[in-house]
Design an enzyme around this catalytic site. Sequence first.
Site, PDB file in Angstrom:
ATOM      1  N   TYR A 138       0.834  -1.199   0.000  1.00  0.00           N
ATOM      2  CA  TYR A 138       0.000   0.000   0.000  1.00  0.00           C
ATOM      3  C   TYR A 138       0.875   1.258   0.000  1.00  0.00           C
ATOM      4  O   TYR A 138       1.176   1.806   1.066  1.00  0.00           O
ATOM      5  CB  TYR A 138      -0.879   0.033   1.269  1.00  0.00           C
ATOM      6  N   LYS A 169      -1.298  -8.057  -2.019  1.00  0.00           N
ATOM      7  CA  LYS A 169      -2.660  -7.553  -1.832  1.00  0.00           C
ATOM      8  C   LYS A 169      -2.621  -6.091  -2.234  1.00  0.00           C
ATOM      9  O   LYS A 169      -1.835  -5.311  -1.683  1.00  0.00           O
ATOM     10  CB  LYS A 169      -2.943  -7.697  -0.336  1.00  0.00           C
TER      11      LYS A 169
END
Length: 243
Positions: A138, A169
């Site tokens: 992220y 992810k």
Amino acid sequence: MKANKLRLHGVYLAYDHGMEHGPSDFNEENVSPRFVIDLARKAEVDAIILLKGVAKAYYDKSVGVPLILKLNQKTQLFKGEPVSLQTCSVKEAVRLGASAVGYTVYAGSRYESLMLKEFGRIEEEAVKYGLPVVMWSYPRGKEIKDDEAPEVVAYAARVAMEMGADVVKLKYPTDESALGWVVKSAGKTKVFLSGGKRLGDEGFEEHVRKVIAAGFSGIAVGRNVWQSSDPINRLKKLKSITG
Ligand code: FBP
């Protein structure tokens, strides 16, 4: 405790929000780890993602769902440049029955080097235990103007690949035509979509269909499932899309 093998495909149910966001994400039911672990069991998801406190108190192999233990964590109470450091060892994750370990890297933060260094060490240790490693990739911090910009999401995919993550992810990019490029950028690292804030059921399913068509391997979702009024059927539907 002998762990179940993690499938690098499908639906992972995320439940680390109590720490990452605080209990404001929860209602009277899903504030209980038992409730969410039970959902994972009943819907036979491919993994449940927990932090060590919940795993220690509520998880054991009788759950029958592989555990991904996230090794770093932070709260939203701290408002500085994003940083999340390790609070659980790989050894402890193994003792708690983990089938894989996870770690969030905020590339672009002024503290990215600390997180990359820790991730590198964790990845080497996990290989010794035969555990896959999942990176929450992220990009974030004051230098990152738009963390969902396609080039930023593709860069996040590449960071995970270069660091040896088995699974990454990622956020949904604002330009859907970049989804294929994101997958290519990740090389052999399996790409999973991160759920995000609750969308309508149809809106979220549409995102999942698009990422799977582009070559993503699955989704790692929290709020879009356990904040719904019918979480088990949500999970079953999502599983039918990811295959
Ligand atoms: P959601 O599907 O609820 O977004 O969960 C995925 C997740 O990555 C969690 O594992 C984590 O707690 C949270 O999102 C992080 O959210 P944020 O983007 O606010 O840091």
